[in-house]
Design a protein around this motif. Structure first.
Motif, short mmCIF file in Angstrom:
data_model
loop_
_atom_site.label_atom_id
_atom_site.label_comp_id
_atom_site.label_asym_id
_atom_site.label_seq_id
_atom_site.Cartn_x
_atom_site.Cartn_y
_atom_site.Cartn_z
N ALA A 107 41.68 11.16 32.01
CA ALA A 107 42.82 10.89 30.91
C ALA A 107 42.99 11.66 30.02
N ALA A 108 41.81 11.60 28.95
CA ALA A 108 41.95 12.30 28.27
C ALA A 108 40.46 12.89 27.62
N HIS A 109 39.51 12.57 27.82
CA HIS A 109 38.35 12.29 27.06
C HIS A 109 37.14 13.78 28.47
N HIS A 110 37.79 13.78 29.45
CA HIS A 110 37.24 14.90 30.20
C HIS A 110 37.43 16.52 30.39
N HIS A 111 37.04 17.05 28.93
CA HIS A 111 37.44 18.26 29.52
C HIS A 111 36.35 19.00 28.61
N PRO A 112 36.54 20.54 29.36
CA PRO A 112 35.70 21.42 27.50
C PRO A 112 35.97 21.79 26.23
N ASP A 113 37.25 20.86 26.20
CA ASP A 113 37.97 21.46 24.79
C ASP A 113 37.45 19.78 24.13
N ALA A 114 37.29 19.06 24.73
CA ALA A 114 36.61 17.88 23.68
C ALA A 114 35.62 17.72 23.81
N LEU A 115 35.38 17.24 21.87
CA LEU A 115 33.65 17.59 21.75
C LEU A 115 32.90 16.48 22.48
N LYS A 116 31.71 17.33 22.55
CA LYS A 116 30.54 16.51 24.09
C LYS A 116 29.34 16.11 22.96
N ASP A 117 28.06 15.59 23.32
CA ASP A 117 27.59 15.55 22.64
C ASP A 117 26.51 16.55 23.17
N GLY A 118 26.42 17.46 22.16
CA GLY A 118 25.77 19.15 22.67
C GLY A 118 26.24 19.98 22.13
N ASP A 119 27.47 19.84 21.51
CA ASP A 119 27.93 21.21 21.29
C ASP A 119 27.80 20.21 19.06
N GLN A 120 28.23 21.83 18.85
CA GLN A 120 27.56 21.83 16.93
C GLN A 120 29.04 20.37 16.77
N PRO A 121 28.61 19.93 15.93
CA PRO A 121 29.40 19.28 15.02
C PRO A 121 30.07 19.46 14.38
N LYS A 122 31.33 19.61 13.14
CA LYS A 122 31.84 19.74 12.14
C LYS A 122 30.54 19.63 10.81
N SER A 123 30.03 18.02 11.03
CA SER A 123 29.11 18.69 10.28
C SER A 123 28.00 17.25 10.24
N GLU A 124 26.86 16.51 10.25
CA GLU A 124 26.48 16.34 10.38
C GLU A 124 26.69 14.14 10.53
N THR A 125 27.79 14.11 9.72
CA THR A 125 28.29 12.92 9.14
C THR A 125 29.40 13.00 9.04
N PRO A 126 30.54 12.69 10.27
CA PRO A 126 31.86 12.87 9.83
C PRO A 126 32.64 12.17 9.88
N ASP A 127 33.96 12.45 10.17
CA ASP A 127 34.88 11.11 9.76
C ASP A 127 34.75 10.39 11.24
N TRP A 128 35.07 9.41 11.09
CA TRP A 128 34.91 8.92 12.63
C TRP A 128 36.33 9.55 12.87
N GLY A 129 37.66 8.89 12.27
CA GLY A 129 38.71 9.14 12.76
C GLY A 129 38.49 10.45 13.24
N GLU A 130 37.90 11.97 12.93
CA GLU A 130 38.26 13.14 13.29
C GLU A 130 37.65 13.24 14.37
N HIS A 131 36.37 12.45 14.26
CA HIS A 131 35.71 12.63 16.00
C HIS A 131 36.29 12.17 16.86
N GLN A 132 37.00 11.50 16.72
CA GLN A 132 37.65 10.73 17.59
C GLN A 132 38.61 11.95 17.59
N VAL A 133 39.71 12.16 17.07
CA VAL A 133 40.45 13.52 17.37
C VAL A 133 39.66 14.87 18.53
N GLU A 134 39.14 14.72 17.68
CA GLU A 134 38.00 16.41 18.49
C GLU A 134 37.98 15.53 19.90
N ALA A 135 37.57 14.20 20.04
CA ALA A 135 36.75 13.82 21.54
C ALA A 135 37.95 13.08 22.51
#
Length: 458
Positions: A345-373
């Motif tokens: 559907a939407a999440h299981h793709h290498p371009d979707a953020l996974k635990d293990g990838d480095q996020p933009k910030s240690e405390t990201p905006d929740w909405g931005e994370h959803q868009v990334e994921a």
């Protein structure tokens, strides 16, 4: 000075193998009970309560509240508060209450400040992406006609009627080819009905959410695994829809990923057909394996799934064993179709953020994370039926899960406007590209690193 990329990857693998922290968010504790027992919703809630510092109350941000007296008055239904007692519900509260006046009610139930920091990396700053978008969406919803959601109701009701009729015809028809035709229609209808019912599970208590149980899966369990876990902590180690598939499928990258998991796009065909029945069986056995489970977590609607074979028996006049055999085939095929829709559907793709990838910030905006994921699908979002039955308009749905799927299209322009303003990483792909991406993701063993993003010390 930030460490070299190779140093960060090496440290991330070490943290993951020792289960010391979330990999992307090293400041957080590895989720309690994540890799133990039945990996079911009850265990997930128990583990979350151990980590959240809610002290058997409800935690929102850094404050504790007692909603006991409010549970029966809760507009969304008492079940949401019943399930989440003793946990941090910050993400759930923020994403499920669009009207800003809801926050003013919290003072009535305030008990004290929490003693420990939140075990979640996500932030909800007033001037951040999500809170700003939420205020704009609240205003935009006032312009949408009230009857706009009728389309979703008709689609769901139509699929339910189609399931009842086609499953009975699959038993009644004596011609093999005609019976097979109706069996296929019934299987597809069951899968799509289960998907469309998920639209109603996110919202206040309503009768259509119970139709989810026609699959033999419990909507109550799904409210935990999907709504409270997957939607709020998408693609992180807190996502039960990822951890519950292990050790068969590993979507999070890891060096020691077993061979069968690397070829999960093949092995999934061997166990996805039985997941509807397996989840029912696991929930039933919990009555005997867990003290107090029947009283606390088993409900009358757990038996709804048996209404389908009973309906087939009464309407077709066929022998009961023939009905049972046909129903099992419909259930298993429907289960396979549902989960193939879900994992592609939407999440299981290498371009979707996974635990293990480095996020933009240690405390990201929740909405931005959803868009990334996730990745939206441009070949799905334009059609309401496709949106309802194939998890369409996924980015908006994740951020505003209580809004009816058929209304999301009205909010798309304002969502794009804010995404551009805050420079979120919104992406739209195609269904075919996501299927290919799911194959790549099951095979991936290395953590991704992203240029121009901070690297964190080991």
């Amino acid at each position: 000075m930030a460490p070299k990329e190779t140093d960060w990857v090496e440290g991330a693998h070490e943290r993951a193998s020792q289960k010391k922290t979330h990999v992307s968010f090293p400041q957080l504790k590895y989720p309690s009970l994540r890799d133990e027992g039945l990996r079911d919703p009850l265990q997930w809630l128990t583990g979350k309560a151990l980590d959240d510092g809610a002290e058997d109350l409800w935690r929102i941000h850094d404050k504790l509240y007692d909603f006991t007296s409010f549970m029966k008055k809760h507009p969304g239904g008492a079940e949401w508060l019943e399930l989440t007692k003793g946990t941090d519900i910050t993400e759930a509260f923020e994403s499920h209450h669009i009207n800003p006046t809801t926050e003013k009610m919290l003072n009535k139930f305030y008990i004290r400040d929490a003693k420990t920091p939140r075990n979640s990396p996500f932030t909800f700053h007033e001037d951040g992406f999500y809170k700003s978008l939420k205020r704009a969406v609240h205003e935009e919803l006032k312009k949408i006609p009230k009857e706009a959601s009728a389309t979703a109701d008709r689609i769901t009701d139509g699929l339910f009627a189609t399931l009842l009729c086609s499953s009975s015809l699959a038993c009644w028809c004596e011609n093999y080819f005609i019976a097979t035709f109706w069996y296929i229609i019934a299987s597809v209808s069951l899968a799509m009905l289960t998907v469309t019912c998920h639209n109603f599970i996110h919202r206040r208590t309503n009768w259509r959410m119970y139709l989810f149980n026609m699959s033999m899966w419990s909507y109550r369990d799904f409210r935990v695994s999907h709504v409270i876990s997957h939607h709020l902590y998408t693609n992180t180690l807190m996502d039960l829809e990822i951890s519950s598939l292990e050790p068969f499928l590993f979507y999070n990258p890891r060096e020691d990923k077993p061979l069968h998991a690397r070829f999960g796009f093949i092995t999934e065909y061997f166990f996805f057909p039985f997941l509807f029945l397996l989840t029912f069986t696991k929930r039933f056995l919990s009555i005997f394996l867990r003290k107090g489970f029947f009283k606390a977590h088993y409900r009358w609607h757990d038996a709804i799934g048996f209404l389908l074979p009973l309906c087939m028996w009464f309407t077709s006049g066929s022998a009961f064993l023939h009905v049972l055999y046909t129903w099992l085939w419909i259930n298993c095929t429907g289960s396979l179709i549902f989960f193939l829709i879900a994992v592609n559907a939407a999440h299981h793709h290498p371009d979707a953020l996974k635990d293990g990838d480095q996020p933009k910030s240690e405390t990201p905006d929740w909405g931005e994370h959803q868009v990334e994921a996730l990745l939206d699908r441009k070949d799905i979002n334009g059609n309401t039926f496709a949106v309802m039955t194939l998890f369409g308009d996924h980015a908006l749905h994740h951020m505003f899960p209580t809004i009816d799927h058929s209304i999301l299209k009205y909010l798309h322009p304002i969502f794009i406007e804010f995404s551009e303003k805050y420079q979120t990483n919104y992406r739209a792909s195609t269904q075919f590209q996501l299927v290919i991406g799911q194959i790549k993701e099951t095979m991936r063993t290395e953590f991704k690193t992203v240029d121009k993003r901070p690297l964190y010390p080991k």
